[in-house]
Design an enzyme around this catalytic site. Structure first.
Site, mmCIF file in Angstrom:
data_model
loop_
_atom_site.group_PDB
_atom_site.id
_atom_site.type_symbol
_atom_site.label_atom_id
_atom_site.label_comp_id
_atom_site.label_asym_id
_atom_site.label_seq_id
_atom_site.Cartn_x
_atom_site.Cartn_y
_atom_site.Cartn_z
ATOM 1 N N GLY A 170 0.841 -1.188 0.000
ATOM 2 C CA GLY A 170 0.000 0.000 0.000
ATOM 3 C C GLY A 170 0.878 1.241 0.000
ATOM 4 O O GLY A 170 2.039 1.215 -0.423
ATOM 5 N N THR A 208 6.466 -2.828 11.881
ATOM 6 C CA THR A 208 5.972 -1.523 12.320
ATOM 7 C C THR A 208 4.478 -1.415 12.051
ATOM 8 O O THR A 208 3.922 -0.313 12.092
ATOM 9 C CB THR A 208 6.706 -0.380 11.590
ATOM 10 O OG1 THR A 208 6.539 -0.549 10.176
ATOM 11 C CG2 THR A 208 8.190 -0.366 11.931
ATOM 12 N N ALA A 209 3.824 -2.544 11.777
ATOM 13 C CA ALA A 209 2.406 -2.542 11.404
ATOM 14 C C ALA A 209 1.540 -2.853 12.614
ATOM 15 O O ALA A 209 1.114 -1.943 13.320
ATOM 16 C CB ALA A 209 2.161 -3.535 10.271
ATOM 17 N N ARG A 210 1.293 -4.123 12.874
ATOM 18 C CA ARG A 210 0.512 -4.554 14.024
ATOM 19 C C ARG A 210 1.072 -5.867 14.550
ATOM 20 O O ARG A 210 1.377 -6.782 13.782
ATOM 21 C CB ARG A 210 -0.973 -4.739 13.651
ATOM 22 C CG ARG A 210 -1.734 -3.425 13.532
ATOM 23 C CD ARG A 210 -1.864 -2.738 14.886
ATOM 24 N NE ARG A 210 -2.567 -1.476 14.833
ATOM 25 C CZ ARG A 210 -2.000 -0.295 14.623
ATOM 26 N NH1 ARG A 210 -0.700 -0.216 14.409
ATOM 27 N NH2 ARG A 210 -2.732 0.806 14.640
ATOM 28 N N GLU A 217 -0.248 -4.600 24.141
ATOM 29 C CA GLU A 217 0.444 -3.351 24.430
ATOM 30 C C GLU A 217 -0.202 -2.660 25.619
ATOM 31 O O GLU A 217 -1.436 -2.634 25.709
ATOM 32 C CB GLU A 217 0.427 -2.435 23.198
ATOM 33 C CG GLU A 217 1.169 -3.034 22.016
ATOM 34 C CD GLU A 217 1.235 -2.098 20.810
ATOM 35 O OE1 GLU A 217 0.679 -0.978 20.875
ATOM 36 O OE2 GLU A 217 1.840 -2.494 19.802
ATOM 37 N N HIS A 220 5.963 1.257 20.284
ATOM 38 C CA HIS A 220 4.945 1.763 19.359
ATOM 39 C C HIS A 220 5.103 3.272 19.153
ATOM 40 O O HIS A 220 4.163 4.055 19.342
ATOM 41 C CB HIS A 220 3.535 1.435 19.857
ATOM 42 C CG HIS A 220 2.534 1.363 18.743
ATOM 43 N ND1 HIS A 220 1.409 0.574 18.776
ATOM 44 C CD2 HIS A 220 2.491 2.004 17.541
ATOM 45 C CE1 HIS A 220 0.713 0.732 17.662
ATOM 46 N NE2 HIS A 220 1.347 1.596 16.899
ATOM 47 N N ILE A 221 6.298 3.655 18.729
ATOM 48 C CA ILE A 221 6.602 5.073 18.520
ATOM 49 C C ILE A 221 6.679 5.429 17.037
ATOM 50 O O ILE A 221 7.124 6.520 16.680
ATOM 51 C CB ILE A 221 7.942 5.462 19.192
ATOM 52 C CG1 ILE A 221 9.105 4.643 18.601
ATOM 53 C CG2 ILE A 221 7.855 5.300 20.699
ATOM 54 C CD1 ILE A 221 10.471 5.121 19.028
#
Length: 339
Positions: free
Chosen positions: A158, A237-239, A268, A287-288
């Protein structure tokens, strides 16, 4: 005509960046703005009764049935994200609450793709081991590797995946992407599409850029993780839920993975006793991926634009999670529906 500004609550601005952004001044002109200095759960019910709009910072507040019950006049959630995993969308739709998804992407997208390569480099150059050794007064001779000449396999082509592909080529990497079942292997962007099994078996770095969905949840199973190229690196870096986390721990301990760079996790905050925290070959960030100053300025400006359009009855349907009820966003009523 009596035009009353709606009451708007700004939630979870922990960093204070939304309230200080130029877009916040526009929000204050359009609505009666309240910046919460505590979680929504700690606000008395009577203070929530006439709130019509909330500005939510990503996924920091969960909107479930109980939350909606406490916001009886809520009509619009300005959601600073391109998804709404934390919102009970069926319940929001049942109550006629509009959910406006994020329409500003530049800063967050740049931050996330930059973090992708930061994690990949840190994993390949063994930053965690080097840091721990240095903290212990040692000067280790650690042998790492470069991105140059290695193959990057991208899961998800994407907006984010395509941008990562372009940057990878600047690093002189060989770039391939996953050919989804039934999809074309002859892509117009020139990036070869490979079946999942071939991509995992031949890629030196695998980077995930998929939305969380029924299709992607648990996509990287134990079997697929064990089939990855020996000495390879996984970047996510997605989920976190896209990867079988228990199996990931196993392949980081026993191979074939050399290392992993992770910004997201199945649960998380990452539990203190998670084995991922103690593995020497894992780079962890909390998660930054999206938390940069520029993104918060975009959030405020984007939300102000969406609120202005909503109040004028002109909010783009493409920005909504589901169609706006016919009586919402009427230009004769600032705040929409007459309650």
């Amino acid at each position: 005509m009596n035009r009353v500004r709606p009451k708007l609550f700004l939630l979870d601005d922990w960093e204070g960046r939304i309230r200080s952004a130029p877009g916040a001044r526009r929000l204050a002109e359009l609505a009666e703005l309240t910046v919460l200095d505590r979680p929504l759960a700690e606000v008395p019910d009577e203070d929530l009764a006439d709130v019509r709009v909330v500005l939510a910072i990503r996924e920091r507040t969960r909107f479930d049935r109980a939350t909606f019950d406490r916001l009886p006049n809520l009509e619009l959630i300005l959601q600073t994200g391109g998804h709404a995993y934390h919102i009970d969308l069926a319940e929001a739709e049942r109550r006629g609450i509009a959910v406006a998804l994020w329409r500003s992407h530049d800063a967050c997208e740049a931050a996330m793709r930059e973090l992708t390569f930061a994690l990949a480099v840190a994993a390949l150059r063994r930053f965690p081991e080097a840091t721990r050794a240095g903290d212990g007064g040692q000067w280790p001779g650690l042998l790492g590797g470069t991105l140059r000449g290695r193959r990057l396999g991208i899961l998800g082509m994407g907006l984010q995946g395509r941008a990562v592909a372009r940057l990878a080529q600047a690093f002189d990497m060989d770039v391939v992407a996953w050919a989804r079942p039934g999809g074309s292997t002859d892509a117009a962007d020139g990036i070869p599409r490979l079946p999942m099994e071939e991509l995992l078996a031949t890629s030196d770095v695998v980077s995930i850029h998929l939305r969380l969905s029924d299709e992607s949840r648990g996509l990287l199973t134990a079997e697929r993780l064990r089939s990855m190229k020996p000495g390879s690196v996984l970047v996510n870096t997605a989920r976190g839920a896209i990867v079988d986390e228990d199996a990931l721990v196993e392949v980081l301990r026993n191979g074939p993975l050399r290392a992993a760079g992770l910004d997201v996790f199945a649960h998380e905050p990452l539990p203190a006793d998670s084995p991922l925290r103690s593995l020497p070959n894992v780079v962890l960030t909390p998660h930054i991926g999206w938390t940069v100053e520029e993104a918060f300025a975009e959030f405020a400006e984007g939300a102000a634009g969406q609120l202005e359009d909503y109040l004028a009855g002109k909010l783009d349907p493409a920005e909504l999670r589901f169609p706006l009820p016919a009586d919402r966003g009427r230009p004769d009523l600032v705040g929409g529906v007459a309650r």
